[in-house]
Design a protein around this motif. Structure first.
Motif, short mmCIF file in Angstrom:
data_model
loop_
_atom_site.label_atom_id
_atom_site.label_comp_id
_atom_site.label_asym_id
_atom_site.label_seq_id
_atom_site.Cartn_x
_atom_site.Cartn_y
_atom_site.Cartn_z
N LEU A 178 -9.51 2.76 9.72
CA LEU A 178 -9.76 3.59 8.55
C LEU A 178 -10.43 2.80 7.44
N GLU A 179 -10.06 1.54 7.31
CA GLU A 179 -10.67 0.70 6.29
C GLU A 179 -12.15 0.53 6.56
N ASN A 180 -12.49 0.30 7.82
CA ASN A 180 -13.91 0.18 8.19
C ASN A 180 -14.65 1.50 7.96
N LEU A 181 -13.97 2.60 8.23
CA LEU A 181 -14.56 3.92 8.02
C LEU A 181 -14.91 4.13 6.55
N CYS A 182 -13.99 3.78 5.66
CA CYS A 182 -14.23 3.93 4.23
C CYS A 182 -15.36 3.02 3.74
N ASP A 183 -15.45 1.84 4.33
CA ASP A 183 -16.51 0.90 3.92
C ASP A 183 -17.89 1.38 4.36
N ARG A 184 -17.96 2.05 5.51
CA ARG A 184 -19.26 2.42 6.07
C ARG A 184 -19.83 3.69 5.47
N HIS A 185 -18.98 4.53 4.92
CA HIS A 185 -19.44 5.85 4.49
C HIS A 185 -19.04 6.14 3.05
N LYS A 186 -19.89 6.92 2.38
CA LYS A 186 -19.71 7.15 0.94
C LYS A 186 -19.09 8.50 0.62
N SER A 228 -16.20 11.42 0.29
CA SER A 228 -14.88 11.27 -0.32
C SER A 228 -13.83 10.85 0.70
N CYS A 229 -13.07 9.85 0.35
CA CYS A 229 -11.94 9.41 1.17
C CYS A 229 -10.89 8.83 0.22
N PRO A 230 -9.62 8.82 0.61
CA PRO A 230 -8.58 8.28 -0.25
C PRO A 230 -8.82 6.79 -0.50
N PRO A 231 -8.38 6.25 -1.64
CA PRO A 231 -8.50 4.81 -1.89
C PRO A 231 -7.83 4.01 -0.77
N PRO A 232 -8.54 3.08 -0.13
CA PRO A 232 -7.98 2.33 1.00
C PRO A 232 -6.66 1.64 0.68
N ALA A 233 -6.52 1.11 -0.54
CA ALA A 233 -5.27 0.43 -0.91
C ALA A 233 -4.09 1.38 -0.86
N ALA A 260 0.63 3.82 2.04
CA ALA A 260 1.28 4.94 2.72
C ALA A 260 1.70 4.60 4.13
N LEU A 261 0.99 3.64 4.75
CA LEU A 261 1.29 3.27 6.13
C LEU A 261 2.14 2.01 6.24
N SER A 262 2.51 1.42 5.12
CA SER A 262 3.15 0.10 5.12
C SER A 262 4.56 0.11 5.71
N ASN A 263 5.22 1.23 5.71
CA ASN A 263 6.63 1.26 6.13
C ASN A 263 6.83 1.74 7.57
N VAL A 264 5.73 1.90 8.31
CA VAL A 264 5.86 2.38 9.70
C VAL A 264 5.10 1.45 10.63
N GLY A 274 0.56 8.32 -5.47
CA GLY A 274 -0.65 7.65 -5.96
C GLY A 274 -1.92 8.35 -5.54
N ILE A 275 -1.96 8.88 -4.31
CA ILE A 275 -3.15 9.57 -3.84
C ILE A 275 -3.35 10.86 -4.63
N ASN A 276 -2.26 11.56 -4.93
CA ASN A 276 -2.37 12.76 -5.75
C ASN A 276 -2.91 12.44 -7.13
N GLN A 277 -2.45 11.35 -7.72
CA GLN A 277 -2.94 10.94 -9.04
C GLN A 277 -4.40 10.52 -8.98
N ALA A 278 -4.79 9.80 -7.94
CA ALA A 278 -6.18 9.35 -7.82
C ALA A 278 -7.13 10.54 -7.68
N LEU A 279 -6.68 11.57 -6.98
CA LEU A 279 -7.53 12.75 -6.81
C LEU A 279 -7.66 13.52 -8.12
N GLY A 280 -6.56 13.65 -8.85
CA GLY A 280 -6.61 14.20 -10.20
C GLY A 280 -6.71 15.70 -10.33
N ALA A 281 -6.47 16.44 -9.26
CA ALA A 281 -6.57 17.89 -9.34
C ALA A 281 -5.26 18.56 -9.72
N LEU A 282 -4.14 18.02 -9.23
CA LEU A 282 -2.84 18.65 -9.41
C LEU A 282 -1.89 17.72 -10.18
N PRO A 283 -0.91 18.31 -10.87
CA PRO A 283 0.10 17.48 -11.52
C PRO A 283 1.06 16.89 -10.48
#
Length: 326
Positions: A206-214, A216-221, A226-230, A247-256
């Motif tokens: 997924l990290e490579n995918l985000c780097d290669r394409h512009k 919209s995608c969630p912030p890689p960090a 989100a995947l750190s605990n599994v 954090g992803i909801n806040q980064a997107l900024g559409a909903l409270p």
């Protein structure tokens, strides 16, 4: 005053990043289609009202899906409009089916595709029982991820399928356009749903995918967080993790935040004002009905009401509901 961000970018990059040409083309098309109606107010006023509606996020109401999903700003505006219009569904504790949520979406966008609604519902339900009931908040946050990141998730589904079959995900061809020609997501079998893939390897892809394409995608960090605990995860488990990530909801900024989802002071104040106005109007009408000669008042009131309903039922020639200010 121009922002530092604007000054740091070449003109063509800034125009592309903000999709200015998309809005200019749309405004000009509407101007040409309705030039006779607009001429009495003036072209300058038309453009002012159009771009005010874009800034306010009301320009996507009742528009065709190809326009609603054309830019990130349009998608955010649509998500916010859906939340504000149907927030009372969640406030009342109502549970709806996928088809009922799709009907609500079609009230704002008549040709909204059923497929996107089904994909959002599947994130919540995690199976094929698409007639199950869902809460408004569960559906809304799942729909946000599916709708805003639609092209990204189609590519993620292909990568996930390749990981399950042992292929090299780097050979996957991914879409690079948001023109509405979405790639069909591969059908995920039961084995893949239950077994899952290794989380660390999945994130690398997924990290490579985000780097290669512009697009919209969630912030890689935040995806990594989100995947750190599994250690392993399924595709729909991944989508559920994204939809619930603060954090992803806040980064997107559409909903409270989820805790504030049912609160919208500005909308509540407007609704209160409408309720009070309706009660006063009803009381005044009942009072006049008791007065001598009230029949004439009632007849005139009915005539005025019919005129208001008639004028409201006429479709506005401007798709984004532009109306000249008086």
């Amino acid at each position: 005053m121009l922002s530092p961000e604007r000054l740091a970018l070449p003109d063509y990059e800034y125009l592309a990043q903000r999709h200015v040409l998309t809005y200019m083309e749309d405004a000009v098309c509407q101007l040409l289609e309705n030039r006779e109606d607009i001429s009495q107010y003036g072209i300058a006023r038309f453009f002012t009202e159009y771009f005010n509606s874009v800034c306010q996020g009301t320009h996507i109401l009742f528009r065709e899906f190809s326009f609603v999903q054309a830019t990130p700003h349009n998608r955010v505006s649509f998500l916010r409009a859906f939340w504000r219009c149907f927030r009372t569904v969640g406030k009342n504790g109502d549970l709806l089916t996928m088809k009922e949520y799709h009907c609500l979406l079609q009230l704002l966008c008549p040709d909204f595709p059923l497929e996107l609604t089904q994909k959002a519902a599947r994130i919540v339900l995690m199976d094929d029982a698409m007639d199950c009931l869902m809460s408004f908040s569960d559906f809304l946050f799942a729909f946000q991820i599916q709708f805003y990141y639609s092209e990204f998730l189609d590519s993620v589904a292909a990568i996930y399928e390749d990981l399950l079959s042992g292929k090299n995900p780097n050979t996957v061809i991914v879409p690079t356009s948001s023109s509405g020609q979405h790639r069909q997501r591969p059908a995920l079998g039961e084995a893949g749903m239950l077994e899952g893939v290794e989380a660390s390897l999945f994130y690398q892809c997924l990290e490579n995918l985000c780097d290669r394409h512009k697009y919209s995608c969630p912030p890689p960090a935040l995806v990594k967080e989100a995947l750190s605990n599994v250690q392993r995860l399924t595709f729909y488990g991944f989508l559920m993790a994204l939809s619930k990530h603060h954090g992803i909801n806040q980064a997107l900024g559409a909903l409270p935040d989820k805790g504030d989802l049912m609160h919208d002071p500005a909308m509540d104040e407007e609704l209160e004002r409408l309720v009070v106005r309706s009660k006063l109007h009803r009381t005044s009408r009942q009072h006049r009905a008791k007065e001598p000669g009230a029949f004439g008042f009632q007849r005139r009131e009915k005539q005025e009401a019919l005129e208001r309903v008639s004028s409201a039922s006429v479709p506005t020639p401007y798709h984004y509901r532009w109306e000249p200010r008086v």
